[in-house]
Design an enzyme around this catalytic site. Structure first.
Site, PDB file in Angstrom:
ATOM      1  N   GLY A  52      43.167  56.905  44.425  1.00  0.00           N
ATOM      2  CA  GLY A  52      41.731  56.845  44.689  1.00  0.00           C
ATOM      3  C   GLY A  52      40.985  57.655  43.654  1.00  0.00           C
ATOM      4  O   GLY A  52      41.580  58.332  42.815  1.00  0.00           O
ATOM      5  N   LEU A  53      39.677  57.602  43.707  1.00  0.00           N
ATOM      6  CA  LEU A  53      38.839  58.303  42.741  1.00  0.00           C
ATOM      7  C   LEU A  53      38.962  59.818  42.880  1.00  0.00           C
ATOM      8  O   LEU A  53      39.391  60.325  43.916  1.00  0.00           O
ATOM      9  CB  LEU A  53      37.378  57.894  42.934  1.00  0.00           C
ATOM     10  CG  LEU A  53      37.007  56.437  42.647  1.00  0.00           C
ATOM     11  CD1 LEU A  53      35.578  56.163  43.083  1.00  0.00           C
ATOM     12  CD2 LEU A  53      37.183  56.116  41.162  1.00  0.00           C
ATOM     13  N   SER A  54      38.553  60.520  41.843  1.00  0.00           N
ATOM     14  CA  SER A  54      38.447  61.975  41.929  1.00  0.00           C
ATOM     15  C   SER A  54      37.454  62.320  43.037  1.00  0.00           C
ATOM     16  O   SER A  54      36.368  61.742  43.128  1.00  0.00           O
ATOM     17  CB  SER A  54      37.948  62.541  40.589  1.00  0.00           C
ATOM     18  OG  SER A  54      37.771  63.928  40.669  1.00  0.00           O
ATOM     19  N   GLY A  55      37.840  63.249  43.904  1.00  0.00           N
ATOM     20  CA  GLY A  55      36.960  63.631  45.001  1.00  0.00           C
ATOM     21  C   GLY A  55      37.057  62.749  46.223  1.00  0.00           C
ATOM     22  O   GLY A  55      36.343  62.959  47.207  1.00  0.00           O
ATOM     23  N   GLY A  57      39.593  62.503  48.249  1.00  0.00           N
ATOM     24  CA  GLY A  57      40.314  63.161  49.335  1.00  0.00           C
ATOM     25  C   GLY A  57      41.812  62.953  49.279  1.00  0.00           C
ATOM     26  O   GLY A  57      42.514  63.229  50.261  1.00  0.00           O
ATOM     27  N   LYS A  58      42.325  62.506  48.132  1.00  0.00           N
ATOM     28  CA  LYS A  58      43.757  62.230  48.016  1.00  0.00           C
ATOM     29  C   LYS A  58      44.613  63.448  48.349  1.00  0.00           C
ATOM     30  O   LYS A  58      45.510  63.388  49.186  1.00  0.00           O
ATOM     31  CB  LYS A  58      44.091  61.761  46.592  1.00  0.00           C
ATOM     32  CG  LYS A  58      43.423  60.480  46.159  1.00  0.00           C
ATOM     33  CD  LYS A  58      43.833  60.093  44.749  1.00  0.00           C
ATOM     34  CE  LYS A  58      43.482  61.138  43.713  1.00  0.00           C
ATOM     35  NZ  LYS A  58      42.031  61.412  43.630  1.00  0.00           N
ATOM     36  N   SER A  59      44.358  64.551  47.665  1.00  0.00           N
ATOM     37  CA  SER A  59      45.170  65.753  47.857  1.00  0.00           C
ATOM     38  C   SER A  59      45.009  66.305  49.269  1.00  0.00           C
ATOM     39  O   SER A  59      45.983  66.753  49.888  1.00  0.00           O
ATOM     40  CB  SER A  59      44.784  66.829  46.831  1.00  0.00           C
ATOM     41  OG  SER A  59      45.116  66.416  45.526  1.00  0.00           O
ATOM     42  N   SER A 126      45.824  57.602  39.442  1.00  0.00           N
ATOM     43  CA  SER A 126      46.615  56.426  39.021  1.00  0.00           C
ATOM     44  C   SER A 126      45.736  55.179  38.971  1.00  0.00           C
ATOM     45  O   SER A 126      45.880  54.276  39.790  1.00  0.00           O
ATOM     46  CB  SER A 126      47.830  56.221  39.926  1.00  0.00           C
ATOM     47  OG  SER A 126      47.507  56.248  41.296  1.00  0.00           O
TER      48      SER A 126
END
Length: 224
Positions: A52-55, A57-59, A126
């Protein structure tokens, strides 16, 4: 398919001959088999590939999932995009070619974690479909009825990501201080058919994480 189109020449390079590959190496068989490790761990191994995009919420979601799985007694690990760039991938930038190499390396590391029988979560933008599908292909295994690659699309509108902007990166990208920023001047290609589709702007982090864990439970990865 994408927020932006890739206009640069393809960063993918074909290996044209055996001489271009590593030579004089032979795969060494381990004394403890993959099946034995899987049995000892008590659950099926897989890569939870958060994209997903930066920000987006992936991490945050990946770590919430990791905590839930750990509490269930699973053997787990999280590979985070920023953390990996401090060491293993510290020599890479953010050009298309470097992004491809970044994901190639993580795919190989993830494959090792899966061989060890773990449930490993990877939190990387990615951005390119081809990269993600390449990792999926690496993890295809006829010995398992379930796929060992689970794509988790963290679907958060770019407007929300920019409002969050936890690292101030969107502000810098809009000001031209950061080049090749995904979603601004570098492509993000949307997942075609992700196994799990999570919308962080519509539910809590706990609910997002539970959605991923429920997928694992319903599809036979967890014996609980």
């Amino acid at each position: 398919m994408s927020l932006l189109s890739k206009t640069a020449a393809s960063p993918y390079q074909e290996i044209e001959s055996e001489g271009d590959k590593s030579s004089d190496v032979v795969w060494h068989l381990a004394s403890v088999s993959h099946a034995q490790r899987e049995t000892a761990n008590g659950h099926a191994p897989a890569v939870l590939w958060f994209t997903g995009l930066s920000g987006s919420g992936k991490s945050t979601v990946a770590n919430a999932v990791d905590k839930m799985l750990h509490d269930l007694g699973c053997k787990t690990y999280v590979l985070d995009g920023d953390n990996v760039r401090h060491g293993l991938n510290g020599d890479l930038g953010f050009s298309d070619a470097d992004r491809v190499e970044n994901i190639r390396r993580i795919g190989e590391v993830s494959k090792l974690f899966v061989d060890a029988g773990l449930l490993v979560s990877t939190a990387f933008i990615s951005p390119f479909v081809e990269d993600r599908e390449s990792v999926r292909a690496q993890l295809s295994d006829s010995q398992h009825s379930n796929s060992q690659f689970i794509e988790v699309y963290i679907d958060t509108p770019i407007e929300v990501c920019e409002q969050r902007d936890p690292k101030g990166l969107y502000k810098k990208a809009r000001a031209g201080e950061i080049k090749n920023f995904t979603g601004i001047d570098s492509a993000y290609e949307l997942p075609i058919n992700p196994e799990v589709h999570v919308k962080t702007a519509e539910q809590s982090i706990e609910a997002c994480a539970q959605q991923v864990v429920d997928y694992l439970k319903c599809n036979g990865y967890l014996d609980v």
